[in-house]
Structures are given as structure tokens and as C-alpha cells.
Design a protein around this motif. Structure first.
Motif, PDB file in Angstrom:
ATOM      1  N   GLY A  51       0.904  -1.123   0.030  1.00  0.00           N
ATOM      2  CA  GLY A  51      -0.045   0.109   0.021  1.00  0.00           C
ATOM      3  C   GLY A  51       0.929   1.208  -0.035  1.00  0.00           C
ATOM      4  N   SER A  52       0.720   2.052  -1.263  1.00  0.00           N
ATOM      5  CA  SER A  52       1.474   3.280  -0.926  1.00  0.00           C
ATOM      6  C   SER A  52       0.857   4.478  -1.778  1.00  0.00           C
ATOM      7  N   CYS A  53      -0.314   4.137  -2.398  1.00  0.00           N
ATOM      8  CA  CYS A  53      -1.017   5.215  -3.183  1.00  0.00           C
ATOM      9  C   CYS A  53      -2.525   4.777  -3.108  1.00  0.00           C
ATOM     10  N   PRO A  54      -3.393   5.728  -2.653  1.00  0.00           N
ATOM     11  CA  PRO A  54      -4.693   5.629  -2.555  1.00  0.00           C
ATOM     12  C   PRO A  54      -5.555   5.760  -4.018  1.00  0.00           C
ATOM     13  N   TYR A  55      -6.564   5.005  -3.796  1.00  0.00           N
ATOM     14  CA  TYR A  55      -7.453   4.958  -5.184  1.00  0.00           C
ATOM     15  C   TYR A  55      -8.936   4.929  -4.760  1.00  0.00           C
ATOM     16  N   THR A  56      -9.611   5.664  -5.454  1.00  0.00           N
ATOM     17  CA  THR A  56     -11.177   5.802  -5.231  1.00  0.00           C
ATOM     18  C   THR A  56     -11.935   4.835  -6.482  1.00  0.00           C
ATOM     19  N   VAL A  57     -12.708   3.751  -6.121  1.00  0.00           N
ATOM     20  CA  VAL A  57     -13.198   3.108  -6.927  1.00  0.00           C
ATOM     21  C   VAL A  57     -14.882   3.243  -6.616  1.00  0.00           C
ATOM     22  N   ILE A  58     -15.565   3.789  -7.621  1.00  0.00           N
ATOM     23  CA  ILE A  58     -16.972   3.725  -7.696  1.00  0.00           C
ATOM     24  C   ILE A  58     -17.655   2.780  -8.529  1.00  0.00           C
ATOM     25  N   ILE A  59     -18.277   1.504  -8.183  1.00  0.00           N
ATOM     26  CA  ILE A  59     -18.893   0.813  -8.868  1.00  0.00           C
ATOM     27  C   ILE A  59     -20.664   1.027  -8.817  1.00  0.00           C
ATOM     28  N   SER A  60     -20.924   1.106  -9.905  1.00  0.00           N
ATOM     29  CA  SER A  60     -22.298   0.889 -10.298  1.00  0.00           C
ATOM     30  C   SER A  60     -23.284   0.048 -10.547  1.00  0.00           C
ATOM     31  N   THR A  61     -24.300  -0.616  -9.823  1.00  0.00           N
ATOM     32  CA  THR A  61     -24.825  -1.672  -9.971  1.00  0.00           C
ATOM     33  C   THR A  61     -26.037  -1.317 -11.000  1.00  0.00           C
ATOM     34  N   SER A  62     -26.083  -2.119 -12.106  1.00  0.00           N
ATOM     35  CA  SER A  62     -27.276  -2.011 -13.202  1.00  0.00           C
ATOM     36  C   SER A  62     -28.651  -2.169 -12.345  1.00  0.00           C
ATOM     37  N   CYS A  63     -29.538  -1.502 -13.022  1.00  0.00           N
ATOM     38  CA  CYS A  63     -30.771  -1.551 -12.383  1.00  0.00           C
ATOM     39  C   CYS A  63     -31.697  -3.059 -12.771  1.00  0.00           C
ATOM     40  N   SER A  64     -30.910  -3.738 -13.838  1.00  0.00           N
ATOM     41  CA  SER A  64     -31.424  -5.246 -13.974  1.00  0.00           C
ATOM     42  C   SER A  64     -30.453  -6.310 -13.259  1.00  0.00           C
ATOM     43  N   SER A  65     -30.005  -5.737 -12.217  1.00  0.00           N
ATOM     44  CA  SER A  65     -29.337  -6.665 -11.557  1.00  0.00           C
ATOM     45  C   SER A  65     -30.311  -7.304 -10.391  1.00  0.00           C
ATOM     46  N   PRO A  66     -29.999  -8.364  -9.624  1.00  0.00           N
ATOM     47  CA  PRO A  66     -30.962  -8.697  -8.568  1.00  0.00           C
ATOM     48  C   PRO A  66     -30.885  -7.637  -7.475  1.00  0.00           C
ATOM     49  N   VAL A  67     -32.101  -7.718  -6.801  1.00  0.00           N
ATOM     50  CA  VAL A  67     -32.352  -6.544  -5.830  1.00  0.00           C
ATOM     51  C   VAL A  67     -31.035  -6.383  -4.858  1.00  0.00           C
ATOM     52  N   TYR A  68     -30.443  -7.440  -4.633  1.00  0.00           N
ATOM     53  CA  TYR A  68     -29.089  -7.414  -3.702  1.00  0.00           C
ATOM     54  C   TYR A  68     -28.455  -8.689  -4.016  1.00  0.00           C
ATOM     55  N   THR A  69     -27.303  -8.615  -3.433  1.00  0.00           N
ATOM     56  CA  THR A  69     -26.442  -9.963  -3.994  1.00  0.00           C
ATOM     57  C   THR A  69     -25.700 -10.109  -2.656  1.00  0.00           C
ATOM     58  N   ARG A  70     -25.599 -11.403  -2.087  1.00  0.00           N
ATOM     59  CA  ARG A  70     -24.615 -12.155  -1.178  1.00  0.00           C
ATOM     60  C   ARG A  70     -23.544 -12.673  -1.450  1.00  0.00           C
ATOM     61  N   ASP A  71     -23.216 -12.484  -2.791  1.00  0.00           N
ATOM     62  CA  ASP A  71     -22.151 -12.830  -3.439  1.00  0.00           C
ATOM     63  C   ASP A  71     -20.896 -12.031  -3.005  1.00  0.00           C
ATOM     64  N   GLN A  72     -19.639 -12.821  -3.198  1.00  0.00           N
ATOM     65  CA  GLN A  72     -18.253 -12.028  -2.723  1.00  0.00           C
ATOM     66  C   GLN A  72     -17.915 -11.412  -4.066  1.00  0.00           C
ATOM     67  N   ILE A  73     -17.470 -10.227  -3.921  1.00  0.00           N
ATOM     68  CA  ILE A  73     -17.113  -9.498  -4.751  1.00  0.00           C
ATOM     69  C   ILE A  73     -15.695  -9.015  -4.806  1.00  0.00           C
ATOM     70  N   SER A  74     -14.717  -9.283  -5.670  1.00  0.00           N
ATOM     71  CA  SER A  74     -13.430  -8.780  -5.459  1.00  0.00           C
ATOM     72  C   SER A  74     -12.999  -7.907  -6.870  1.00  0.00           C
ATOM     73  N   ILE A  75     -11.862  -7.170  -6.744  1.00  0.00           N
ATOM     74  CA  ILE A  75     -11.568  -6.279  -8.177  1.00  0.00           C
ATOM     75  C   ILE A  75      -9.952  -6.407  -8.072  1.00  0.00           C
ATOM     76  N   SER A  76      -9.590  -6.198  -9.252  1.00  0.00           N
ATOM     77  CA  SER A  76      -8.137  -6.066  -9.417  1.00  0.00           C
ATOM     78  C   SER A  76      -8.049  -4.989 -10.752  1.00  0.00           C
ATOM     79  N   PHE A  77      -7.078  -4.191 -10.521  1.00  0.00           N
ATOM     80  CA  PHE A  77      -6.815  -3.239 -11.707  1.00  0.00           C
ATOM     81  C   PHE A  77      -5.550  -2.580 -11.775  1.00  0.00           C
ATOM     82  N   GLY A  78      -5.084  -2.235 -12.870  1.00  0.00           N
ATOM     83  CA  GLY A  78      -3.545  -1.557 -12.924  1.00  0.00           C
ATOM     84  C   GLY A  78      -3.381  -1.163 -14.054  1.00  0.00           C
TER      85      GLY A  78
END
Length: 191
Positions: A51-78
């Protein structure tokens, strides 16, 4: 003289056809679709992730997605230079993250990267989830948005790798530049 004019007109028509083809190819390549990552190694990211730099990540969920999810969500970027940022769990059922028609903001620390050019999401669980977009802001990079609008397959890193797109578009621009030089050369003889 008549044969020269016909030849020049045919050459001009041919050059126009090439230019139109390159423009269509450039337009098609500018709207990429998400895909499964073929060779993506998270263990490499974990070893390198300091950890040496901060990032802000905004994830928008679609309106055609399930009402909520209990799934585990991970992200990787670079970026294109091997600087990779990884967050193993973004989901938190108690915070109601990733509800339909919502946006969630995450603060993630990781290696300092240049321009972010790839992002992959990972989902595991029974519910399913459809992100609309992922926006990433970093201190030394321009903000970037990746538009998903598709369900993320379970147990698969899924997303975009546009790291080679910059070099492809510059090659395409060089071809267009070369075409313009040829056309200018032809027109100089025509006039």
C-alpha cells in the motif's frame, strides 16, 4: 491525358475506401466489451501489493441486477507496467453494497500506478450480480470508466484489458497519416 484522370479517380476512390475502412475499425475498437481473463494470477498481485497510493473506486450496479447480492465481489486493476492493485473482498452484506440501481464507493490502497488500463471483477456466490460501470480515480492517473452492463460469471475474473489499445490506436493513426501523405502526393500531381 484521359487515362491519367481515370487512374487518379480510381486511386482516389481506392484511398477513400481504405480511409473509410480504417475509420470503421477505429470506431469498433473504441467500444470494447468485457471478457473473461485468460491468464490472470492473483497470487502474483498479492505478493507485489504494497500500500503506497490511494485509489477511489466507484462501482455502479445495474438496475437489471438482482435487488441485492450476497455474492463475494473482488476487484483488480492496474497499468501497462505491471503495477497491480487488488482488493479481495468489496462486499459487505451489512452495508447493503451492490444493491440494484446503486453506486458504492471504495477507498483502496495499492502500488502507485500510471494510467489505469485494465480492470477485472471476480464474483463468487449463488445470487448473481450485474455491474453497470466501474470508475477508478488515482492521484497520478486520469479518471477512467469501464462500462460493463453485463452479468459477471461466477468464479471468473471478468473485465477489460485496454493496455494494448493505446499502441493499437497510435498504429491506426500512423496508417491514416500515411494515407493522407499519399493522397497529398497524388493531388499535387493532379493539380
Amino acid at each position: 491525358m484521359m487515362k491519367t484522370e481515370v487512374f487518379l479517380q480510381l486511386l482516389l476512390l481506392f484511398a477513400f475506401g481504405i480511409g473509410a475502412t480504417l475509420s470503421v475499425a477505429e470506431f469498433q475498437s473504441s467500444t470494447p466489451e468485457p471478457h473473461a481473463a485468460e491468464s490472470f494470477n492473483v497470487s502474483y498481485i498479492q505478493m507485489k501489493n504494497v500500500g503506497s497510493c490511494p485509489y477511489t473506486v466507484i462501482i455502479s450496479t445495474s438496475c437489471s441486477s438482482p435487488v441485492y447480492t450476497r455474492d463475494q465481489i473482488s476487484i483488480s486493476f492496474g497499468d501497462a507496467y505491471g503495477n497491480q492493485i487488488y482488493a479481495p473482498r468489496l462486499d459487505d452484506p451489512s452495508s447493503k453494497a451492490f444493491e440494484r440501481c446503486s453506486s458504492d464507493t471504495f477507498q483502496i490502497n495499492g502500488p502507485c500506478a500510471y494510467q489505469i488500463c485494465y480492470v477485472y471483477l471476480y464474483r463468487t456466490g449463488p445470487d448473481g450480480w450485474k455491474p453497470r460501470s466501474v470508475q477508478i480515480y488515482g492521484h497520478n492517473t486520469r479518471a477512467v470508466t469501464f462500462n460493463y452492463n453485463t452479468f459477471i460469471p461466477s468464479d471468473t475474473w471478468y473485465g477489460f484489458n485496454l493496455c494494448n489499445a493505446a499502441s493499437s490506436s497510435s498504429q491506426l493513426s500512423c496508417r491514416k497519416w500515411f494515407l493522407c501523405v499519399v493522397l497529398g502526393f497524388v493531388f499535387s500531381f493532379w493539380m
